[in-house]
Design an enzyme around this catalytic site. Structure first.
Site, mmCIF file in Angstrom:
data_model
loop_
_atom_site.group_PDB
_atom_site.id
_atom_site.type_symbol
_atom_site.label_atom_id
_atom_site.label_comp_id
_atom_site.label_asym_id
_atom_site.label_seq_id
_atom_site.Cartn_x
_atom_site.Cartn_y
_atom_site.Cartn_z
ATOM 1 N N HIS A 128 0.843 -1.202 0.000
ATOM 2 C CA HIS A 128 0.000 0.000 0.000
ATOM 3 C C HIS A 128 0.874 1.245 0.000
ATOM 4 O O HIS A 128 1.782 1.365 0.807
ATOM 5 C CB HIS A 128 -0.883 -0.030 1.244
ATOM 6 C CG HIS A 128 -2.046 0.906 1.179
ATOM 7 N ND1 HIS A 128 -1.896 2.265 1.052
ATOM 8 C CD2 HIS A 128 -3.382 0.676 1.212
ATOM 9 C CE1 HIS A 128 -3.096 2.829 1.022
ATOM 10 N NE2 HIS A 128 -4.019 1.885 1.115
ATOM 11 N N LEU A 167 -13.520 -5.022 1.771
ATOM 12 C CA LEU A 167 -14.721 -5.063 2.612
ATOM 13 C C LEU A 167 -15.899 -5.534 1.767
ATOM 14 O O LEU A 167 -16.733 -6.324 2.211
ATOM 15 C CB LEU A 167 -14.989 -3.675 3.203
ATOM 16 C CG LEU A 167 -13.838 -3.061 4.012
ATOM 17 C CD1 LEU A 167 -14.276 -1.758 4.667
ATOM 18 C CD2 LEU A 167 -13.335 -4.025 5.093
ATOM 19 N N ARG A 185 -2.939 1.069 -6.311
ATOM 20 C CA ARG A 185 -1.900 0.992 -5.279
ATOM 21 C C ARG A 185 -0.560 0.492 -5.793
ATOM 22 O O ARG A 185 0.483 0.992 -5.384
ATOM 23 C CB ARG A 185 -2.379 0.057 -4.171
ATOM 24 C CG ARG A 185 -3.544 0.655 -3.460
ATOM 25 C CD ARG A 185 -4.156 -0.283 -2.472
ATOM 26 N NE ARG A 185 -5.235 0.438 -1.810
ATOM 27 C CZ ARG A 185 -6.024 -0.084 -0.898
ATOM 28 N NH1 ARG A 185 -5.865 -1.345 -0.533
ATOM 29 N NH2 ARG A 185 -6.965 0.633 -0.335
ATOM 30 N N GLU A 217 -10.568 -12.428 2.857
ATOM 31 C CA GLU A 217 -9.169 -12.311 2.433
ATOM 32 C C GLU A 217 -8.471 -13.672 2.394
ATOM 33 O O GLU A 217 -7.441 -13.826 1.735
ATOM 34 C CB GLU A 217 -8.431 -11.333 3.366
ATOM 35 C CG GLU A 217 -7.088 -10.906 2.818
ATOM 36 C CD GLU A 217 -6.395 -9.804 3.616
ATOM 37 O OE1 GLU A 217 -7.071 -9.076 4.361
ATOM 38 O OE2 GLU A 217 -5.153 -9.693 3.489
HETATM 39 C C1 LIG Z 1 -5.212 -0.841 8.298
HETATM 40 C C2 LIG Z 1 -6.098 -1.454 7.258
HETATM 41 C C3 LIG Z 1 -7.106 -0.708 6.675
HETATM 42 C C4 LIG Z 1 -7.919 -1.254 5.703
HETATM 43 N N1 LIG Z 1 -8.902 -0.486 5.144
HETATM 44 C C5 LIG Z 1 -9.704 -1.031 4.203
HETATM 45 C C6 LIG Z 1 -10.748 -0.258 3.612
HETATM 46 O O1 LIG Z 1 -10.952 0.906 3.930
HETATM 47 N N2 LIG Z 1 -11.517 -0.856 2.679
HETATM 48 C C7 LIG Z 1 -11.345 -2.149 2.288
HETATM 49 O O2 LIG Z 1 -12.096 -2.630 1.449
HETATM 50 N N3 LIG Z 1 -10.379 -2.897 2.863
HETATM 51 C C8 LIG Z 1 -9.568 -2.381 3.799
HETATM 52 N N4 LIG Z 1 -8.577 -3.149 4.362
HETATM 53 C C9 LIG Z 1 -8.537 -4.595 4.090
HETATM 54 C C10 LIG Z 1 -9.608 -5.288 4.931
HETATM 55 O O3 LIG Z 1 -9.651 -4.695 6.206
HETATM 56 C C11 LIG Z 1 -9.370 -6.782 5.114
HETATM 57 O O4 LIG Z 1 -9.030 -7.376 3.903
HETATM 58 C C12 LIG Z 1 -10.638 -7.447 5.638
HETATM 59 O O5 LIG Z 1 -11.096 -6.772 6.784
HETATM 60 C C13 LIG Z 1 -10.402 -8.913 5.947
HETATM 61 O O6 LIG Z 1 -11.580 -9.423 6.504
HETATM 62 P P1 LIG Z 1 -11.722 -10.969 6.816
HETATM 63 O O7 LIG Z 1 -13.064 -11.149 7.433
HETATM 64 O O8 LIG Z 1 -11.397 -11.751 5.619
HETATM 65 O O9 LIG Z 1 -10.571 -11.278 7.902
HETATM 66 P P2 LIG Z 1 -10.215 -10.606 9.315
HETATM 67 O O10 LIG Z 1 -10.962 -9.382 9.598
HETATM 68 O O11 LIG Z 1 -8.728 -10.567 9.353
HETATM 69 O O12 LIG Z 1 -10.713 -11.667 10.361
HETATM 70 C C14 LIG Z 1 -10.061 -12.890 10.565
HETATM 71 C C15 LIG Z 1 -10.808 -13.649 11.633
HETATM 72 O O13 LIG Z 1 -10.321 -14.981 11.649
HETATM 73 C C16 LIG Z 1 -9.989 -15.362 12.965
HETATM 74 N N5 LIG Z 1 -8.906 -16.336 12.866
HETATM 75 C C17 LIG Z 1 -7.802 -16.282 12.084
HETATM 76 N N6 LIG Z 1 -7.083 -17.404 12.232
HETATM 77 C C18 LIG Z 1 -7.734 -18.165 13.129
HETATM 78 C C19 LIG Z 1 -7.475 -19.436 13.696
HETATM 79 N N7 LIG Z 1 -6.431 -20.155 13.340
HETATM 80 N N8 LIG Z 1 -8.356 -19.895 14.609
HETATM 81 C C20 LIG Z 1 -9.452 -19.177 14.972
HETATM 82 N N9 LIG Z 1 -9.752 -17.981 14.449
HETATM 83 C C21 LIG Z 1 -8.894 -17.491 13.544
HETATM 84 C C22 LIG Z 1 -9.617 -14.083 13.668
HETATM 85 O O14 LIG Z 1 -9.776 -14.248 15.053
HETATM 86 C C23 LIG Z 1 -10.624 -13.113 13.049
HETATM 87 O O15 LIG Z 1 -11.846 -13.215 13.743
HETATM 88 C C24 LIG Z 1 -7.732 -2.590 5.315
HETATM 89 C C25 LIG Z 1 -6.717 -3.346 5.888
HETATM 90 C C26 LIG Z 1 -5.887 -2.778 6.829
HETATM 91 C C27 LIG Z 1 -4.754 -3.586 7.364
#
Ligand SMILES: Cc1cc2nc3c(=O)[nH]c(=O)nc-3n(C[C@H](O)[C@H](O)[C@H](O)COP(=O)(O)OP(=O)(O)OC[C@H]3O[C@@H](n4cnc5c(N)ncnc54)[C@H](O)[C@@H]3O)c2cc1C
Length: 637
Positions: A266, A441, A330, A425
């Site tokens: 990024h 998101l 990006r 992700e």
């Molecule tokens: C600082 C930042 C800002 C961002 N801003 C944006 C934005 O504005 N817009 C956008 O579209 N994207 C944004 N992104 C990207 C986006 O936030 C992520 O890609 C997205 O939130 C991932 O969501 P997810 O549900 O896939 O995983 P996560 O939110 O990472 O959740 C993972 C979950 O899995 C659980 N987990 C993981 N491994 C295990 C395990 N082995 N056992 C049990 N539980 C486990 C964790 O406890 C958690 O509950 C941003 C990313 C960052 C780092």
């Protein structure tokens, strides 16, 4: 291993509707007979668990944090895309689809991306109904801003806290189902293995992070929404706890890992300040709506930014990419910043930084408006750097942020292990070689609220699953393996901390498999990583015991998996002899330094199959066809 993408036939705009009609349903009274495991409570896992329970399935949901609402998604800042066209600026589902395929540098599956764009409009309705406080225009309609790689404004936002507000929406829905007894929530519980019986995913083995108890959970289907693996680089914008363990253990049980080397760097993060730093902080891409990126024209110019006259500044993104200006995607913006710093024109104490300047926006719309749009981000910046960005330009530099790679999934979001679905992700779908801002998101919520809820029914309705419970020998066997591994970490009693190994691994990855890569560098990494991994197992020091909260032990398991994944990432990067999106191979670039794809040889998804410890994984290829967005050299000029 066979990669069957199961993309439905027919015109792209009809595929999802036709497929939904053709898929089998589970009748409402039968849903309660099925148990579904959801690992993860971020936007993907949280929305999936809540929606599946709402539909009537029994859900067991897991996260390693103390509360589901602490998932990394809470950190997301800038916004979420949707093709609502509230601005009447030419947006449409087709344009969002087109921008996403092009932005991903033609390395994603068209049908999945089209569906994502279609579903994007439903997400906004769902979240508004939940009470998510999106920003609004004076007339009451939801407001939009722009993100990179698009010439329309389609990003919905709640200040710089969009992830937090969306996650609170999903979390409320999840809590409602926990209250009704439809979701059994397991916080502070880490999935450490996947259990596959008769070739089908039937459950997981977990470790209770407080008591150390190793437990088995059986189910009819397993969904992983466990997030990305950017922390393989040690320093990233991800939450410190984000890790690859869930998907890595699934890979070792037979799930193909797709495009592991596709990492997003990024462009707008606060530059690293020292060797002992453990985290990098993002400054949202939304800031590029109003911030202008520049460096001094002259090398080694150390004057304070406000004393450098306009004609001695280089607004290098506006200069090189006049059509998209500061809002190029990006990968393009990151590489441009790196090039400028490599030329010796970077700013700040390390020279690894460029300015993001709000002076002209403040002069145009006033400080109060800028504060309203980005107040929390400016405050975060000031707390970290002790500089006031309303007065002095921010300093930013690229940092690891997101991983486009992940477990391979078909159109139904099912991995190569039947019954194992992967969302958010954690899977590889939709973003190709470069994700556009505000699309993660969108994808996580599309997967969780709208796609998996349909496709899981088809999976459950089209097969007869033998009754299985946690007494099955496969669970006992996986539990024993988890226990032995835990014991091994504690028994090493070496001289180095887990973090010191992780930091060293991260610096190898950043150096050789980061913003730019070369065959020679990747070979160096492939030589050094196994040696460091061997030293890790021999010399790591994990203090404490297994039957209490032990964060060093948790980290040891995650870092051990990062070591193996890092090697696969380098191998994947080495095999892909082209540049595309975030994967920039120095040998393959255009005369003006842009990524040069090789569609003839590399228009495919690289899906790797685990072949045993020490054996080279097997590469399978899913060819990508572009029927609607024609292959072309990306240009943002
Ligand atoms: C600082 C930042 C800002 C961002 N801003 C944006 C934005 O504005 N817009 C956008 O579209 N994207 C944004 N992104 C990207 C986006 O936030 C992520 O890609 C997205 O939130 C991932 O969501 P997810 O549900 O896939 O995983 P996560 O939110 O990472 O959740 C993972 C979950 O899995 C659980 N987990 C993981 N491994 C295990 C395990 N082995 N056992 C049990 N539980 C486990 C964790 O406890 C958690 O509950 C941003 C990313 C960052 C780092």
């Amino acid at each position: 291993m066979e990669l069957r993408a199961r993309v439905p036939d027919g015109p792209i705009e009809r595929k999802w509707d036709t497929h939904r009609f053709e898929m089998k349903l589970v009748n409402p009274a039968n849903k309660r007979k099925f148990t579904v495991i959801v690992v993860g409570t971020g936007l993907a896992g949280g929305s999936a668990a809540a929606s599946l329970a709402e539909l009537g399935y029994n859900v067991k949901c897991f996260c390693f944090q103390d509360s589901p609402r602490r998932a990394h998604s809470i950190a997301a800042q800038g916004g979420i895309n949707a093709a609502k066209n509230y601005q009447n600026d030419g947006d449409s589902i087709y344009r969002l689809f087109y921008d996403t395929v092009k932005g991903g540098d033609f390395r994603s599956r068209e049908a999945n991306v089209y569906r994502l764009a279609q579903v994007s409009v439903n997400i906004i309705d769902q979240c508004v109904a939940q009470g998510v406080p999106f920003a609004r225009e004076y007339g009451g309609l939801l407001a939009n801003r722009s993100f990179g790689g698009a010439q329309v404004s389609r990003t919905f936002y709640a200040r710089g806290q969009t992830g937090q507000q969306l996650l609170l929406g999903a979390y409320q829905a999840l809590e409602r189902q926990i209250g009704k007894g439809m979701v059994r929530m397991y916080p502070r519980t880490e999935m450490l293995d996947l259990v596959v019986i008769d070739g089908v995913a039937r459950g997981i083995v977990t470790r209770n992070l407080i008591t150390g108890a190793i437990e088995s959970h059986a189910a009819d289907a397993v969904i992983l929404g466990s997030g990305g693996y950017g922390n393989v680089y040690y320093l990233s914008t991800n939450a410190r706890g984000s890790n690859a363990t869930a998907i890595w253990r699934a890979y070792k049980r037979g799930a193909a890992f797709a495009n592991p080397c596709f990492t997003q760097i990024h462009p707008t993060c606060i530059p690293k300040s020292g060797e002992y730093q453990s985290k990098l902080t993002l400054m949202s891409e939304s800031l590029r709506n109003d911030g202008r990126v520049w460096v001094p024209l002259k090398r080694g110019d150390t004057r304070a930014p406000d004393t450098i006259p306009q004609d001695e500044r280089d607004y290098f993104l506006e200069r090189a990419y006049p059509s998209f200006g500061n809002l190029v995607p990006r990968d393009v913006a990151s590489r441009a910043a790196k090039r400028i710093c490599d030329e010796g024109r970077g700013v700040g104490p390390t020279g690894l930084g460029v300015y993001l300047d709000f002076a002209s926006a403040i002069a145009r719309v006033g400080e109060a408006t800028i504060r309203e749009r980005y107040g929390n981000l400016f405050e975060m910046y000031e707390r970290i750097t002790d500089e006031n960005p309303y007065k002095v330009p921010m300093r930013i530099y690229p940092a690891v942020h997101y991983t486009m790679g992940g477990l391979w999934v078909d159109y139904n979001l099912m991995s190569t292990i039947p019954g194992l679905h992967v969302i958010g992700e954690a899977n590889f779908s939709d973003h190709g070689a470069n994700r556009l801002g505000a699309s993660a998101l969108m994808q996580g919520l599309a997967d969780g609220y709208f796609i998996i809820t349909n496709t899981i029914a088809d999976y459950l309705a089209t097969r007869t699953l033998a009754p299985v419970d946690a007494t099955h020998p496969a669970f006992r066997d996986a539990e024993a393996q988890v226990a032995a591994r835990t014991k091994r970490f504690l028994a090493a009693r070496g001289s180095r901390t887990v973090d010191s190994f992780h930091r060293e691994l991260g610096s190898i990855m950043w150096e050789y498999c980061g913003m730019s890569r070369s065959a020679e560098g990747l070979r160096t990494a492939l030589d050094r990583i196994p040696k460091l991994r061997e030293e890790f197992w021999r010399d790591v020091n994990v203090p404490g015991s297994a039957d209490t909260l032990n964060q060093a032990l948790e980290k040891a398991g995650r870092v051990a998996d990062f070591f193996e994944l890092a090697e696969l990432m380098c191998l994947d990067a080495l095999e892909r002899n082209e540049s595309c999106g975030g994967h920039f191979r120095e040998e393959y670039q255009t005369p003006d330094g842009e990524a040069r794809r090789d569609d003839e040889h590399f228009a495919y998804v690289a899906a790797w199959e685990y072949a045993g410890d020490g054996a080279k994984p097997v590469l399978h290829k899913e060819p990508l066809e572009f029927e609607y967005v024609h292959l072309a050299q990306r240009s943002y000029k």
